[in-house]
Motif scaffolding. Structure first.
Motif, PDB file in Angstrom:
ATOM      1  N   SER A   1       6.255  16.364  10.265  1.00  0.00           N
ATOM      2  CA  SER A   1       7.339  15.911  11.143  1.00  0.00           C
ATOM      3  C   SER A   1       7.848  14.526  10.761  1.00  0.00           C
ATOM      4  CB  SER A   1       6.872  15.909  12.596  1.00  0.00           C
ATOM      5  OG  SER A   1       5.832  14.956  12.788  1.00  0.00           O
ATOM      6  N   TYR A   2       7.014  13.721  10.113  1.00  0.00           N
ATOM      7  CA  TYR A   2       7.460  12.389   9.710  1.00  0.00           C
ATOM      8  C   TYR A   2       7.393  12.196   8.196  1.00  0.00           C
ATOM      9  CZ  TYR A   2       2.439  11.232   9.480  1.00  0.00           C
ATOM     10  OH  TYR A   2       1.098  11.204   9.191  1.00  0.00           O
ATOM     11  N   ARG A   3       7.222  13.282   7.467  1.00  0.00           N
ATOM     12  CA  ARG A   3       7.152  13.178   6.000  1.00  0.00           C
ATOM     13  C   ARG A   3       8.504  12.765   5.435  1.00  0.00           C
ATOM     14  NH1 ARG A   3       5.074  17.768   1.660  1.00  0.00           N
ATOM     15  NH2 ARG A   3       5.447  16.500  -0.223  1.00  0.00           N
ATOM     16  N   PRO A   4       8.573  11.664   4.689  1.00  0.00           N
ATOM     17  CA  PRO A   4       9.852  11.255   4.094  1.00  0.00           C
ATOM     18  C   PRO A   4      10.219  12.158   2.919  1.00  0.00           C
ATOM     19  CG  PRO A   4       8.109   9.755   3.419  1.00  0.00           C
ATOM     20  CD  PRO A   4       7.486  10.719   4.387  1.00  0.00           C
ATOM     21  N   ARG A   5      11.494  12.241   2.638  1.00  0.00           N
ATOM     22  CA  ARG A   5      11.931  13.019   1.482  1.00  0.00           C
ATOM     23  C   ARG A   5      11.457  12.348   0.201  1.00  0.00           C
ATOM     24  NH1 ARG A   5      18.247  13.822   1.939  1.00  0.00           N
ATOM     25  NH2 ARG A   5      18.048  11.546   2.124  1.00  0.00           N
ATOM     26  N   ALA A   6      11.034  13.144  -0.747  1.00  0.00           N
ATOM     27  CA  ALA A   6      10.486  12.604  -1.995  1.00  0.00           C
ATOM     28  C   ALA A   6      11.483  11.691  -2.697  1.00  0.00           C
ATOM     29  CB  ALA A   6      10.068  13.742  -2.919  1.00  0.00           C
ATOM     30  N   GLY A   7      12.763  12.036  -2.620  1.00  0.00           N
ATOM     31  CA  GLY A   7      13.769  11.219  -3.292  1.00  0.00           C
ATOM     32  C   GLY A   7      13.961   9.859  -2.650  1.00  0.00           C
ATOM     33  N   ASP A   8      13.531   9.712  -1.365  1.00  0.00           N
ATOM     34  CA  ASP A   8      13.680   8.428  -0.681  1.00  0.00           C
ATOM     35  C   ASP A   8      12.557   7.456  -1.022  1.00  0.00           C
ATOM     36  OD1 ASP A   8      15.927   9.433   0.511  1.00  0.00           O
ATOM     37  OD2 ASP A   8      14.911   9.993   2.378  1.00  0.00           O
ATOM     38  N   ILE A   9      11.466   7.963  -1.589  1.00  0.00           N
ATOM     39  CA  ILE A   9      10.316   7.109  -1.882  1.00  0.00           C
ATOM     40  C   ILE A   9      10.459   6.561  -3.296  1.00  0.00           C
ATOM     41  CG2 ILE A   9       7.804   6.978  -1.943  1.00  0.00           C
ATOM     42  CD1 ILE A   9       7.710   9.481  -0.237  1.00  0.00           C
ATOM     43  N   PRO A  10      10.401   5.259  -3.472  1.00  0.00           N
ATOM     44  CA  PRO A  10      10.543   4.682  -4.818  1.00  0.00           C
ATOM     45  C   PRO A  10       9.313   4.965  -5.678  1.00  0.00           C
ATOM     46  CG  PRO A  10      10.034   2.968  -3.234  1.00  0.00           C
ATOM     47  CD  PRO A  10      10.251   4.220  -2.441  1.00  0.00           C
ATOM     48  N   THR A  11       9.489   4.844  -6.962  1.00  0.00           N
ATOM     49  CA  THR A  11       8.373   5.033  -7.906  1.00  0.00           C
ATOM     50  C   THR A  11       7.776   3.702  -8.345  1.00  0.00           C
ATOM     51  OG1 THR A  11       9.951   5.088  -9.737  1.00  0.00           O
ATOM     52  CG2 THR A  11       9.334   7.198  -8.750  1.00  0.00           C
ATOM     53  N   GLN A  12       8.149   2.606  -7.692  1.00  0.00           N
ATOM     54  CA  GLN A  12       7.655   1.278  -8.042  1.00  0.00           C
ATOM     55  C   GLN A  12       6.297   1.013  -7.390  1.00  0.00           C
ATOM     56  OE1 GLN A  12      11.839  -0.157  -6.669  1.00  0.00           O
ATOM     57  NE2 GLN A  12      10.866  -1.880  -7.717  1.00  0.00           N
ATOM     58  N   PRO A  13       5.618  -0.053  -7.820  1.00  0.00           N
ATOM     59  CA  PRO A  13       4.398  -0.466  -7.112  1.00  0.00           C
ATOM     60  C   PRO A  13       4.758  -0.946  -5.710  1.00  0.00           C
ATOM     61  CG  PRO A  13       4.530  -1.491  -9.284  1.00  0.00           C
ATOM     62  CD  PRO A  13       5.866  -0.874  -9.011  1.00  0.00           C
ATOM     63  N   GLY A  14       3.813  -0.812  -4.784  1.00  0.00           N
ATOM     64  CA  GLY A  14       4.085  -1.265  -3.423  1.00  0.00           C
ATOM     65  C   GLY A  14       2.909  -1.051  -2.500  1.00  0.00           C
ATOM     66  N   VAL A  15       3.139  -1.365  -1.249  1.00  0.00           N
ATOM     67  CA  VAL A  15       2.127  -1.232  -0.191  1.00  0.00           C
ATOM     68  C   VAL A  15       2.742  -0.418   0.930  1.00  0.00           C
ATOM     69  CG1 VAL A  15       0.590  -2.477   1.380  1.00  0.00           C
ATOM     70  CG2 VAL A  15       1.189  -3.481  -0.827  1.00  0.00           C
ATOM     71  N   TYR A  16       1.972   0.506   1.493  1.00  0.00           N
ATOM     72  CA  TYR A  16       2.473   1.375   2.551  1.00  0.00           C
ATOM     73  C   TYR A  16       1.623   1.227   3.804  1.00  0.00           C
ATOM     74  CZ  TYR A  16      -1.265   4.247   0.574  1.00  0.00           C
ATOM     75  OH  TYR A  16      -2.477   4.694   0.098  1.00  0.00           O
ATOM     76  N   ARG A  17       2.262   1.547   4.969  1.00  0.00           N
ATOM     77  CA  ARG A  17       1.590   1.456   6.264  1.00  0.00           C
ATOM     78  C   ARG A  17       1.832   2.736   7.054  1.00  0.00           C
ATOM     79  NH1 ARG A  17       3.966  -4.203   8.527  1.00  0.00           N
ATOM     80  NH2 ARG A  17       5.870  -3.200   7.840  1.00  0.00           N
ATOM     81  N   PHE A  18       0.785   3.284   7.608  1.00  0.00           N
ATOM     82  CA  PHE A  18       0.885   4.395   8.553  1.00  0.00           C
ATOM     83  C   PHE A  18       0.773   3.826   9.962  1.00  0.00           C
ATOM     84  CE2 PHE A  18      -0.125   6.860   4.812  1.00  0.00           C
ATOM     85  CZ  PHE A  18       0.521   8.072   5.021  1.00  0.00           C
ATOM     86  N   ARG A  19       1.641   4.300  10.880  1.00  0.00           N
ATOM     87  CA  ARG A  19       1.621   3.858  12.276  1.00  0.00           C
ATOM     88  C   ARG A  19       1.381   5.042  13.203  1.00  0.00           C
ATOM     89  NH1 ARG A  19       3.941  -1.214  13.415  1.00  0.00           N
ATOM     90  NH2 ARG A  19       4.941  -2.244  11.651  1.00  0.00           N
ATOM     91  N   ASP A  20       0.733   4.771  14.342  1.00  0.00           N
ATOM     92  CA  ASP A  20       0.515   5.825  15.333  1.00  0.00           C
ATOM     93  C   ASP A  20       1.729   5.904  16.261  1.00  0.00           C
ATOM     94  OD1 ASP A  20       0.352   3.730  17.081  1.00  0.00           O
ATOM     95  OD2 ASP A  20      -1.782   3.963  17.516  1.00  0.00           O
ATOM     96  N   PRO A  21       1.752   6.847  17.228  1.00  0.00           N
ATOM     97  CA  PRO A  21       2.930   6.975  18.108  1.00  0.00           C
ATOM     98  C   PRO A  21       3.237   5.726  18.915  1.00  0.00           C
ATOM     99  CG  PRO A  21       1.590   8.960  18.228  1.00  0.00           C
ATOM    100  CD  PRO A  21       0.800   7.969  17.439  1.00  0.00           C
ATOM    101  N   LYS A  22       2.257   4.836  19.098  1.00  0.00           N
ATOM    102  CA  LYS A  22       2.491   3.616  19.868  1.00  0.00           C
ATOM    103  C   LYS A  22       2.886   2.440  18.978  1.00  0.00           C
ATOM    104  CE  LYS A  22      -0.715   5.044  23.478  1.00  0.00           C
ATOM    105  NZ  LYS A  22      -1.976   4.751  24.209  1.00  0.00           N
TER     106      LYS A  22
END
Length: 684
Positions: A6-27
């Motif tokens: 339900s919250y999966r981003p489209r593959a084309g929207d995600i860059p292929t560069q190095p980076g840091v990601y965060r998962f958040r809960d409903p709150k």
């Protein structure tokens, strides 16, 4: 339970560069932070079919409700940003290494004019150089006591130091030659600093230089027939040898290294580290962490090294770090640590010889520490879970109250009314979330009105911050669509827990300008007030007036430990042996303690102000200077006129007036003893 798709981003929207990601809960809370060389490839791994994921990863992605990312230029920046976010957000699914006990440090306050050596515990402070940590405080105190003969630097407290300055006479250590007595001018700050630098060099492992130098001076004194000096140097050399005997030689090449080993099981991981400087073990420390993801030994080592060294000074990072398995990207980590140390740092796995043997010893310590920790914690973890489940069942809550807030009112006969808010998450105190309130708009001792005011102020802040988030979100949308944003009307009724605001990158529970969590942005799963039915009714009425109708409120009365629920004639009676009741009691008692400590501080301040109000020429600035100098009213009472006159800005005349006012108050009984349990004043 959210569906990851339900919250999966489209593959084309995600860059292929190095980076840091965060998962958040409903709150909106950050529950996991990770880094990646290629963000698109890494995030794709989280959105595979649930049965193919590791159980812990599956739990995380089904708990989350959104994911966001930030791109960086290279791997080093990704490492730094990952550490910063883990430290800031404290995500529940990241591995967090906790000390299995409080270790003592040997600290030298190099930032002071006359540095002091001392043994302490807790977090490090700026302007202080640390050695260790050590396994036992008594061992390092013995070592310091021996070395003060060779390096007679200051070791007394600030109070003793100032007193010696005032009376012009050193303390006992100055008379027995374990201190050069800089307090009375026996030595200049520069000469004392040289002694401190020599002591720090010796503790850092550079011991051979000092032993050879003292040996040379001893023989020179003997040849010059100065046998008294030679004997003193001989005793100094013997003291050094005794100190060195307490630190076994483990690496014959005199290397500086941190030796790290892990002990793992499916649920937890234990870490031990030996600090080796100059080939000798200088300290030892241990951590324990819950395994929150599917990381292998190499991944755990990387997480540990990042948390251990990020933010440390260059002196804390050794030339060599020995680990049980190389981190996945150890070259980048070496480069990051080398930049901090300003010299080359190597991370490697020992294969043979003394270093391999030492790491095996460290591994045995890690296994023993993990076994001991599990024995101690087994009941605690089970008990906390059972307590939260019992509270949910007894109060018929929709979900387990993972965040509980408790409020208490404290005052003295209607004066200095204050309130406290304490927070427990997962059954443990979250002291960084504690808050204090000053009740200003009331006279008298009406606890019910005070409770209504506190609850109103706390949850109005919650709604205000959510409203700000809504305005921020609508403004962003309006700019993109050309519409005009509008503020939130109070009549629209914001639900504190369910109506979270979705921003462009997830729920807006952080300040969009600073990126920091808002102070009152998290809604509790349960509100507990200290009191019975009247206090509960006041809290419930305050929430209703704000339009908050989805946060349960209960009160815990002290007399019979009854749990009062709004609009119920009879209280809920939990069994005396109930773990849920015990947890509620702990939370209530912590709120009471926190309120009492706040009240005492304000009361003491007001007492001092009222006591010194009539002293001519003593304004607010001088009162603060006076109390900062003496620290307490008790010490001010025992001070002489001459000692009071030593305070900057206070002359002999003002000092005499202060002494007269203090003595007169004692005779009149204006300030009596304090009951440390209740915080009440016992009039003399």
């Amino acid at each position: 339970m959210p569906d990851p798709q339900s919250y999966r981003p489209r593959a084309g929207d995600i860059p292929t560069q190095p980076g840091v990601y965060r998962f958040r809960d409903p709150k909106g809370r950050v529950i996991y932070v990770g880094k990646a060389i290629n963000l698109r490839q890494r995030l794709a791994n989280y959105f595979q079919p649930i049965p193919s994921l590791h159980p812990r990863t599956a739990t995380m992605v089904t708990t989350a409700a959104s994911v966001e990312w930030t791109t960086v230029n290279n791997d080093i920046e990704a490492l730094q940003l990952e550490y910063t976010w883990i430290k800031e957000f404290d995500p529940r699914f990241n591995v967090k290494y906790r000390d299995d006990k409080s270790y003592p440090w040997l600290a030298v306050t190099v930032g002071e004019e006359f540095p002091r050596v001392m043994v302490g515990r807790g977090a490090k402070r700026k302007g202080t150089r640390y050695f260790g940590p050590y396994g036992h405080a008594w061992a390092i105190r013995e070592t310091v006591d021996i070395l003060l003969r060779v390096f007679p630097m200051r070791s007394c407290s600030n109070g003793v130091f100032k007193r010696s300055q005032q009376i012009g006479r050193p303390c006992l250590l100055g008379y027995i030659d374990k201190c050069t007595a800089p307090c009375v001018g026996n030595i200049s700050p520069e000469e004392h600093r040289e002694i401190v630098d020599d002591f720090c060099d010796f503790m850092a492992g550079h011991t051979t230089t000092f032993t050879k130098r003292i040996e040379k001076e001893m023989y020179a004194a003997s040849e010059a027939l100065d046998f008294e000096k030679a004997a003193r140097l001989r005793d100094d050399l013997a003291a050094m040898q005794r100190a060195l005997e307490k630190q076994a030689v483990v690496l014959g090449d005199g290397a500086d290294a941190d030796v790290i080993a892990l002990a793992e099981d499916p649920l937890e991981v234990g870490v031990q580290i030996f600090y080796v400087r100059g080939g000798r073990i200088k300290g030892q420390r241990g951590w324990v962490a819950d395994r929150m993801d599917d990381a292998d030994t190499a991944g755990l080592v990387e997480h540990f090294l990042l948390q251990l060294y990020a933010g440390e000074d260059a002196e804390a990072i050794p030339r060599e770090i020995l680990v049980p398995a190389l981190p996945p990207d150890h070259d980048t980590l070496e480069e990051l640590l080398s930049d901090v140390r300003k010299a080359k740092v190597r991370i490697r796995v020992p294969q043979r010889g003394d270093k391999k043997t030492l790491q095996e010893t460290v591994a045995k310590n890690a296994k023993q520490a993990l076994a001991l920790h599990k024995t101690r914690r087994a009941s605690d973890l089970t008990t906390r879970n059972r307590a939260l489940e019992e509270i949910q069942e007894a109060l018929e809550l929709d979900e387990v109250p993972l965040r509980i807030e408790c409020y208490d009112i404290s005052h003295l006969q209607g004066t200095e009314i204050v309130a406290s808010m304490v927070v427990f998450e997962d059954g443990l105190a979250r002291k960084s979330e504690y808050r204090r309130f000053i009740i200003k708009g009331q006279d008298g001792s009406d606890d019910v009105k005070a409770m209504h005011e506190v609850i109103t102020r706390r949850f109005k802040r919650l709604l205000d911050e959510q409203s700000t988030s809504i305005v921020s979100t609508e403004t962003t949308g309006a700019r993109s669509s050309g519409e005009l944003a509008r503020p939130l009307a109070p009549s629209e009724g914001v639900s504190a827990r369910s109506a979270q605001v979705e921003g462009p990158s997830g729920p807006m529970l952080v300040d969009p300008e600073t990126g920091r969590p808002r102070k009152f942005a998290y809604a509790p799963g349960l509100v507990v007030v200290d009191g019975g039915a009247p206090q509960v009714a006041a809290a419930q009425r305050a929430l209703a007036e704000l339009g908050v109708n989805d946060i349960p409120v209960v009160g815990l009365a002290k007399r019979l430990e009854e749990v009062w629920v709004p609009q119920e004639e009879d209280p809920v009676i939990l069994p005396r042996s109930s773990e849920g009741l015990y947890l509620l009691q702990r939370i209530r008692d912590e709120a009471h303690r926190f309120a009492i400590s706040h009240h005492r501080g304000r009361r003491s301040k007001s007492m001092v102000e009222s006591l010194l109000d009539d002293v001519p020429g003593l304004g607010e600035v001088r009162r603060k200077t006076l109390m900062k100098h003496f620290g307490s009213l008790k010490k001010l009472r025992t001070a002489t006129i001459e000692e009071i006159a030593q305070v900057p800005g206070i002359g002999p005349g003002t000092a005499t007036a202060i002494k007269t006012a203090v003595d007169q108050s004692s005779k009149n009984g204006r300030v009596g003893a304090i009951n440390v349990t209740t915080g009440e004043i016992i009039e003399e």
